[in-house]
Design an enzyme around this catalytic site. Structure first.
Site, PDB file in Angstrom:
ATOM      1  N   ARG A 197       7.719  -4.096  12.344  1.00  0.00           N
ATOM      2  CA  ARG A 197       6.977  -3.664  11.875  1.00  0.00           C
ATOM      3  C   ARG A 197       8.247  -3.610  10.030  1.00  0.00           C
ATOM      4  NH1 ARG A 197       1.729   0.258  11.169  1.00  0.00           N
ATOM      5  NH2 ARG A 197       1.505   0.164  13.352  1.00  0.00           N
ATOM      6  N   ARG A 202       7.560   2.355   1.152  1.00  0.00           N
ATOM      7  CA  ARG A 202       7.535   0.196   1.657  1.00  0.00           C
ATOM      8  C   ARG A 202       8.509  -0.326  -0.060  1.00  0.00           C
ATOM      9  NH1 ARG A 202       5.354  -2.395   6.307  1.00  0.00           N
ATOM     10  NH2 ARG A 202       5.632  -1.032   7.661  1.00  0.00           N
ATOM     11  N   GLY A 220       1.060  -1.387   0.469  1.00  0.00           N
ATOM     12  CA  GLY A 220      -0.076   0.016  -0.019  1.00  0.00           C
ATOM     13  C   GLY A 220       0.499   1.639   0.091  1.00  0.00           C
ATOM     14  N   SER A 270      -0.519  -4.689   4.966  1.00  0.00           N
ATOM     15  CA  SER A 270      -0.819  -4.986   6.671  1.00  0.00           C
ATOM     16  C   SER A 270      -2.051  -5.549   7.048  1.00  0.00           C
ATOM     17  CB  SER A 270      -0.230  -3.964   7.832  1.00  0.00           C
ATOM     18  OG  SER A 270      -1.061  -2.453   7.624  1.00  0.00           O
ATOM     19  N   ARG A 274      -0.574  -9.082  -3.593  1.00  0.00           N
ATOM     20  CA  ARG A 274      -0.738  -7.633  -2.070  1.00  0.00           C
ATOM     21  C   ARG A 274       0.271  -7.956  -0.871  1.00  0.00           C
ATOM     22  NH1 ARG A 274      -1.970  -3.542   1.420  1.00  0.00           N
ATOM     23  NH2 ARG A 274      -3.575  -4.211   2.662  1.00  0.00           N
ATOM     24  N   ARG A 309       2.747  11.385  -9.217  1.00  0.00           N
ATOM     25  CA  ARG A 309       1.650  11.424  -7.636  1.00  0.00           C
ATOM     26  C   ARG A 309       2.238  10.539  -6.546  1.00  0.00           C
ATOM     27  NH1 ARG A 309      -4.612  12.452  -7.609  1.00  0.00           N
ATOM     28  NH2 ARG A 309      -4.529  13.146  -9.776  1.00  0.00           N
ATOM     29  N   ASP A 327      -1.861  -4.665  13.883  1.00  0.00           N
ATOM     30  CA  ASP A 327      -2.671  -4.697  14.745  1.00  0.00           C
ATOM     31  C   ASP A 327      -3.383  -5.258  15.654  1.00  0.00           C
ATOM     32  OD1 ASP A 327      -3.008  -2.459  12.452  1.00  0.00           O
ATOM     33  OD2 ASP A 327      -4.835  -3.081  13.924  1.00  0.00           O
TER      34      ASP A 327
HETATM   35  N1  HPA Z   1      -8.196  -1.678   9.427  1.00  0.00           N
HETATM   36  C1  HPA Z   1      -8.784  -1.562   8.658  1.00  0.00           C
HETATM   37  N2  HPA Z   1      -6.817  -1.658   8.202  1.00  0.00           N
HETATM   38  C2  HPA Z   1      -6.337  -1.861   8.178  1.00  0.00           C
HETATM   39  C3  HPA Z   1      -5.998  -2.263   9.960  1.00  0.00           C
HETATM   40  C4  HPA Z   1      -7.360  -2.052  10.303  1.00  0.00           C
HETATM   41  O1  HPA Z   1      -7.303  -1.678  11.950  1.00  0.00           O
HETATM   42  N3  HPA Z   1      -4.785  -2.137  10.673  1.00  0.00           N
HETATM   43  C5  HPA Z   1      -3.881  -2.533   9.994  1.00  0.00           C
HETATM   44  N4  HPA Z   1      -5.021  -2.454   8.201  1.00  0.00           N
END
Ligand code: HPA
Length: 234
Positions: free
Chosen positions: A217, A24, A20, A90, A87, A43, A204
């Site tokens: 990370r 990265r 994303g 995270s 893809r 962009r 998370d």
């Molecule tokens: N929500 C949506 N996308 C995410 C999250 C999340 O908590 N953590 C990492 N990508």
């Protein structure tokens, strides 16, 4: 050149990794590819093409969310001939057995809607990963020191979520984690007969509220890049 990708036709490989975050993409190209060169910076959505173990690979940022990913994936597939799109990103964990740093391979992705939603009218299309990639990624992950989960994820449109009831239903139905891009990638891959997979690390946790410190990370991200590259060329 397309509206959003300033590369020449031959600049993009048939295999594309899509983080994303464009930084990265830069980090992965610098650390995992040989002879990587910048092929897009329109962009600031950086893209690099180089070699991994003799195979040509592009690493192109997708931006956050399905509308952004959809722009890049459409152009990569339709204008540049990408055939395998993975893809790397995270996600938020949603099950108690899913721990921080674990890897999730998304077999399928539930959505409220995606940029492709309207073409299906009353259908609820079930986007799914490419089996050959999924199988190879599972094998690659099993050789590493990472917890592995394979199953359904939730591709959400909101990071700052105002619908906890939806998350409750996802948790109740065994959804492993939440991110914001995979369902549209899988749908586009199905439409254009490409292979797609989402390899996700848990950064998370929605249930426990834990989050990975930033230095960890990077390590998790490296595992994902290797799993994705091994799967792509298995
Ligand atoms: N929500 C949506 N996308 C995410 C999250 C999340 O908590 N953590 C990492 N990508």
């Amino acid at each position: 050149m397309t509206i959003h990708i300033g590369a020449e036709k031959g600049d993009i490989a048939e295999t594309v990794l899509m983080p994303g975050d464009p930084y990265r993409a830069k980090w992965a190209a610098e650390n995992f590819l040989q002879d990587a060169r910048l092929v897009n910076e329109v962009r600031g959505m950086l893209g690099y093409t180089g070699n991994w173990n003799g195979h040509r690979v592009t690493i192109q940022g997708s931006g956050m969310g399905m509308p952004s990913l959809s722009i890049y994936a459409n152009e990569l597939i339709r204008d540049f001939g990408a055939k395998t799109l993975i893809r790397i990103g995270s996600c938020g964990g949603m099950q108690p057995q899913v721990k921080l740093r674990d890897v999730i391979l998304a077999m399928t992705a539930t959505t409220v809607g995606s940029p492709s939603h309207s073409i299906f009218k009353e259908l609820n299309f079930a986007p799914s990963a490419d089996w050959s990639l999924l199988q190879a990624a599972a094998q690659a992950a099993e050789t590493r020191d990472v917890g592995l989960h394979v199953g359904g994820i939730y591709s959400s449109d909101t990071f700052y979520d105002e619908r906890p009831d939806l998350n409750e239903q996802m948790v109740r139905h065994g959804i492993l984690g939440v991110e914001m891009e995979a369902a549209e990638l899988y749908t586009l891959a199905a439409r254009y007969q490409c292979r797609a997979l989402a390899v996700l690390t848990v950064s998370d946790h929605l249930v426990t509220g834990e989050a990975l410190p930033s230095e960890q990370r990077e390590r998790s991200f490296g595992d994902m890049v290797e799993i994705a590259l091994e799967a792509a060329f298995a």
